[in-house]
Write a protein that holds these residues in place. Structure first.
Motif, PDB file in Angstrom:
ATOM      1  N   GLY A 256      11.771  11.629   0.157  1.00 15.74           N
ATOM      2  CA  GLY A 256      10.390  11.573   0.609  1.00 15.74           C
ATOM      3  C   GLY A 256       9.444  11.149  -0.497  1.00 15.74           C
ATOM      4  N   SER A 257       9.740  11.587  -1.729  1.00 17.54           N
ATOM      5  CA  SER A 257       8.894  11.239  -2.870  1.00 17.54           C
ATOM      6  C   SER A 257       8.956   9.743  -3.176  1.00 17.54           C
ATOM      7  N   GLU A 258      10.047   9.084  -2.761  1.00 15.61           N
ATOM      8  CA  GLU A 258      10.185   7.647  -2.944  1.00 15.61           C
ATOM      9  C   GLU A 258       9.597   6.878  -1.760  1.00 15.61           C
ATOM     10  N   HIS A 259       9.676   7.506  -0.595  1.00 20.31           N
ATOM     11  CA  HIS A 259       9.339   6.809   0.640  1.00 20.31           C
ATOM     12  C   HIS A 259       7.847   6.852   0.969  1.00 20.31           C
ATOM     13  N   ASN A 260       7.153   7.904   0.566  1.00 18.52           N
ATOM     14  CA  ASN A 260       5.731   8.019   0.911  1.00 18.52           C
ATOM     15  C   ASN A 260       4.919   6.868   0.322  1.00 18.52           C
ATOM     16  N   ASP A 261       4.039   6.309   1.134  1.00 21.82           N
ATOM     17  CA  ASP A 261       3.159   5.240   0.691  1.00 21.82           C
ATOM     18  C   ASP A 261       1.863   5.853   0.153  1.00 21.82           C
ATOM     19  N   LEU A 262       1.717   5.871  -1.168  1.00 17.42           N
ATOM     20  CA  LEU A 262       0.541   6.469  -1.785  1.00 17.42           C
ATOM     21  C   LEU A 262      -0.665   5.538  -1.653  1.00 17.42           C
ATOM     22  N   PHE A 263      -1.851   6.149  -1.521  1.00 16.59           N
ATOM     23  CA  PHE A 263      -3.068   5.391  -1.255  1.00 16.59           C
ATOM     24  C   PHE A 263      -3.695   4.812  -2.518  1.00 16.59           C
ATOM     25  N   ASN A 264      -4.282   3.638  -2.367  1.00 16.55           N
ATOM     26  CA  ASN A 264      -5.249   3.122  -3.324  1.00 16.55           C
ATOM     27  C   ASN A 264      -6.634   3.599  -2.874  1.00 16.55           C
ATOM     28  N   THR A 265      -7.622   3.495  -3.736  1.00 17.08           N
ATOM     29  CA  THR A 265      -8.954   4.014  -3.398  1.00 17.08           C
ATOM     30  C   THR A 265      -9.622   3.257  -2.254  1.00 17.08           C
ATOM     31  N   ASP A 266      -9.166   2.031  -1.968  1.00 19.74           N
ATOM     32  CA  ASP A 266      -9.764   1.259  -0.873  1.00 19.74           C
ATOM     33  C   ASP A 266      -9.070   1.490   0.469  1.00 19.74           C
ATOM     34  N   GLY A 267      -8.119   2.441   0.499  1.00 19.48           N
ATOM     35  CA  GLY A 267      -7.435   2.765   1.741  1.00 19.48           C
ATOM     36  C   GLY A 267      -6.144   2.017   1.955  1.00 19.48           C
ATOM     37  N   THR A 268      -5.881   0.986   1.143  1.00 17.31           N
ATOM     38  CA  THR A 268      -4.586   0.313   1.205  1.00 17.31           C
ATOM     39  C   THR A 268      -3.542   1.223   0.569  1.00 17.31           C
ATOM     40  N   THR A 269      -2.276   0.859   0.649  1.00 12.61           N
ATOM     41  CA  THR A 269      -1.227   1.687   0.058  1.00 12.61           C
ATOM     42  C   THR A 269      -0.473   0.912  -1.011  1.00 12.61           C
ATOM     43  N   LYS A 270       0.031   1.646  -1.987  1.00 14.43           N
ATOM     44  CA  LYS A 270       0.706   1.022  -3.125  1.00 14.43           C
ATOM     45  C   LYS A 270       2.039   0.407  -2.708  1.00 14.43           C
ATOM     46  N   THR A 271       2.702   1.030  -1.752  1.00 20.49           N
ATOM     47  CA  THR A 271       3.930   0.486  -1.162  1.00 20.49           C
ATOM     48  C   THR A 271       3.706   0.385   0.344  1.00 20.49           C
ATOM     49  N   ASN A 272       4.676  -0.170   1.051  1.00 17.72           N
ATOM     50  CA  ASN A 272       4.493  -0.340   2.499  1.00 17.72           C
ATOM     51  C   ASN A 272       5.774  -0.001   3.256  1.00 17.72           C
TER      52      ASN A 272
END
Length: 352
Positions: A256-272
């Motif tokens: 899960g720690s690898e799979h979660n898409d963490l947010f950028n401040t503009d609402g986009t995600t660092k991964t997809n």
């Protein structure tokens, strides 16, 4: 036969058989005042039509779409858009040998059992020729969505598959008959399909699709999740055996720690890994999915089967068939994805 319509706010209803006079449909729900580029619609049909290369069926259909209603001087009127595609190269005699015989892995047996009769000429309504009407409707849907970009391509043919190390160039897709975005792999795939055809056999593969510039907020919980509707649309396509999006089945080996898409401040995600959809709703990131196609069921080889009298018989495939359906399925995948997104787009528009 029921279930000839697809969509809710943008509804496509189709008609026709592979060897009938024509196929076509009615697309209802297109807003009035929409400027349509009819030439672009025809280009989409040309990408799907038979006879376009040496690795597809040699049936020769011009597949020219004729619009009957709903468009005036290139602009939609808000009325149902009716259209027709003539069948001009249907050689029904090629199918006389299966009039009373069930082809393995076709709809012959199940249609006969359900309806008490079947159109054996090219499979009738179960033929992939039906998808030409979907491409017309999908081409209209693409123009409703304007800036949204749909890019499908051949990811694999049999065991030949693009790797993460292979370069991907979307500009290459339409320059080769396999519609693979890598020149070297496209050459290998083409040679392999020709070899399979020479053997009288068929092969399957995987289509990948990327949808970019996707608006946020498309899709609704609980039973109108965007990915669920995309899955249904893809599984509707002839010969499709699987669908996954985002990380798909590859995600099962991740933590899960690898799979979660963490947010950028503009609402986009660092991964997809979510594939552009979370909670069944688009989040503005690219939507990515894969579609698996089985080998075409008709072989130019002898096979054991049964006839209407439940007797074992031997049959040999005849007619004109694709040794690999994947290259011609590319525009169909894009069209069905466009219909799903356009339907969700119009739903949002009606709410707001």
């Amino acid at each position: 036969m029921a279930s000839n319509s697809f969509g809710k706010f943008l509804k496509l209803t189709t008609y026709g058989e592979s060897h009938g006079v024509s196929i076509g449909g009615i697309l209802d729900g297109v807003p009035p005042g929409t400027h349509l580029d009819l030439e672009k619609i025809q280009i989409e049909l040309d990408r799907r039509k038979p006879g376009q290369s040496s690795i597809v069926t040699q049936r020769k259909e011009s597949d020219i779409v004729h619009f009957k209603s709903g468009i005036f001087e290139g602009v939609t009127t808000g009325l149902p858009i009716g259209f027709e595609i003539q069948n001009t190269d249907n050689k029904s005699k090629d199918y006389g040998h299966i009039k009373d015989v069930y082809r393995p892995n076709h709809a012959d047996y199940t249609y006969d059992q359900k309806y008490g009769q079947r159109d054996y000429r090219g499979g009738g309504r179960s033929s992939a020729r039906e998808t030409a009407s979907w491409v017309v409707a999908g081409a209209v849907a693409k123009q409703l969505l304007k800036d949204v970009k749909f890019t499908a391509y051949t990811h694999s043919v049999g065991s030949l598959q693009l790797s993460d190390e292979d370069s991907i160039d979307f500009d290459v897709i339409e320059t080769n008959p396999v519609r693979c975005p890598n020149h070297e792999m496209a050459t290998q795939m083409e040679a392999y399909i020709k070899k399979i055809r020479k053997e009288g056999d068929t092969i399957g593969g995987i289509v990948k699709c990327q949808i970019s510039n996707v608006p946020k907020n498309l899709g609704d919980p609980i039973f109108e999740k965007l990915h669920a509707n995309l899955g249904k649309a893809m599984m509707t396509i002839n010969a499709v055996k699987g669908f996954d999006y985002g990380s798909g089945f590859d995600g099962i080996s991740m933590k899960g720690s690898e799979h979660n898409d963490l947010f950028n401040t503009d609402g986009t995600t660092k991964t997809n890994h979510s594939g552009g959809i979370q909670g069944g709703i688009s989040n503005g990131m690219d939507i990515n999915f894969r579609v698996a196609f089985k080998p075409v069921a008709t072989l130019m080889q002898k096979q054991q089967t049964i006839n209407k009298n439940a007797e074992e018989v031997e049959m040999h495939g005849k007619g004109r068939h694709d040794p690999c359906v994947v290259p011609r399925a590319i525009p169909v995948v894009e069209a069905m994805a466009a219909l799903v997104l356009a339907d969700a787009f119009l739903l949002n528009k009606s709410i707001n």
